[in-house]
Write an enzyme that holds these catalytic residues in place. Sequence first.
Site, PDB file in Angstrom:
ATOM      1  N   CYS A  15       0.782  -1.110  -0.028  1.00 38.48           N
ATOM      2  CA  CYS A  15       0.149  -0.036  -0.159  1.00 38.48           C
ATOM      3  C   CYS A  15       0.910   1.180   0.140  1.00 38.48           C
ATOM      4  O   CYS A  15       1.690   1.485   0.922  1.00 38.48           O
ATOM      5  CB  CYS A  15      -0.860  -0.122   1.354  1.00 38.48           C
ATOM      6  SG  CYS A  15      -2.116   1.514   1.261  1.00 38.48           S
ATOM      7  N   ARG A  60     -10.264  -4.368  -8.348  1.00 42.84           N
ATOM      8  CA  ARG A  60     -11.443  -3.594  -8.671  1.00 42.84           C
ATOM      9  C   ARG A  60     -12.403  -4.084  -9.597  1.00 42.84           C
ATOM     10  O   ARG A  60     -13.604  -3.883  -9.641  1.00 42.84           O
ATOM     11  CB  ARG A  60     -10.898  -2.337  -9.082  1.00 42.84           C
ATOM     12  CG  ARG A  60     -10.379  -1.341  -8.158  1.00 42.84           C
ATOM     13  CD  ARG A  60      -9.584  -0.055  -8.858  1.00 42.84           C
ATOM     14  NE  ARG A  60      -8.192  -0.847  -9.500  1.00 42.84           N
ATOM     15  CZ  ARG A  60      -7.766  -0.099 -10.459  1.00 42.84           C
ATOM     16  NH1 ARG A  60      -8.091   1.381 -10.768  1.00 42.84           N
ATOM     17  NH2 ARG A  60      -6.478  -0.412 -11.087  1.00 42.84           N
TER      18      ARG A  60
END
Length: 339
Positions: free
Chosen positions: A103, A237
């Site tokens: 991240c 996603r």
Amino acid sequence: MSQAVHRSSDFSPWRFSIAPMMDWTDRHCRAFHRVLSKRARLYTEMVTTGAVIHGPRERLLGFSDAEHPVAVQLGGSEPAELAEAARIAEGFGYDEINLNVGCPSDRVQDGRFGACLMREPARVGACVAAMKAAVRVPVTVKCRIGVDDQDPEQALDALAGAVVAAGVDGLIVHARKAWLQGLSPKENRDVPPLDYDRVVRLKRARPGLPIAVNGGIATVAQAKVHLRDLDGAMIGRAAYGDPAGLIAVDPELFGAAPPVADAFAAVEAYGAYVAEALARGERLHAMTRHMLGLFNGRPGARAFRRHLSTAGTRGDADLATLRAAVAMVSRAAPERDAA
């Protein structure tokens, strides 16, 4: 992609998984995805060691038995804290403990974890060793191929070497660099170029290490291509934006029957979970926000989304509200360019 290499197992536990995504893959989302695939490995949102150790554990870590196989992703950089958080998570029944080394957000960097740990492979190795000593379930790492000006050949090899020496059970590689300065977290998901071949080279160098690839994979068909060379493919996603595509996971990747026939059947199957959650005082929108893309490509998809985004957010919204939204969708064959 280059010639196929030997994979650790044709049916690795990480053969197909849905990525941990902040603000998205909460327990409602995972319950919905489990309706669409019984075999996909699911991941929690990243939860920090401090939150696990000192925060409201049931709210942060609680999940339904129906979600298995499900992994928790931890964020942290202190071996002792990660070991304690891993013990707590294992006690909740998770099938895997995953360490976030990918991240790129500013908040994560300020806490000295996430993608910035690509610069500290020895520390990552120490974290994995501490967690391995604390739990019996598999411990994995999700990383990038490098950050900023790092050479991806050296950076990924160093990270892999450190975690393999620590006994890591698998590596999930987002096949892009992360730019910690100059790009937002959103841009870091798209702007740095994908380098799938770098991940394949790592697999060739370490054939005994289960390796899954993440980044830019939008369909089950694309996942199958990566499985020629690697042990697993992780979708992000696209699983959220076009969840109906997950119905193909079990038959296409595991040779099993699909759990539901189509998107309409998925709503009915998810309805039982929704009803139970509503009875506990949950709001409908907390669950239906994860399914707004379910009918993409069908006439009426826009009306479905609009109804759930308006009527579905009201305090008295219930299962009838969801069914009313579904009634706006045509059962004709989907057209992928429909609104």
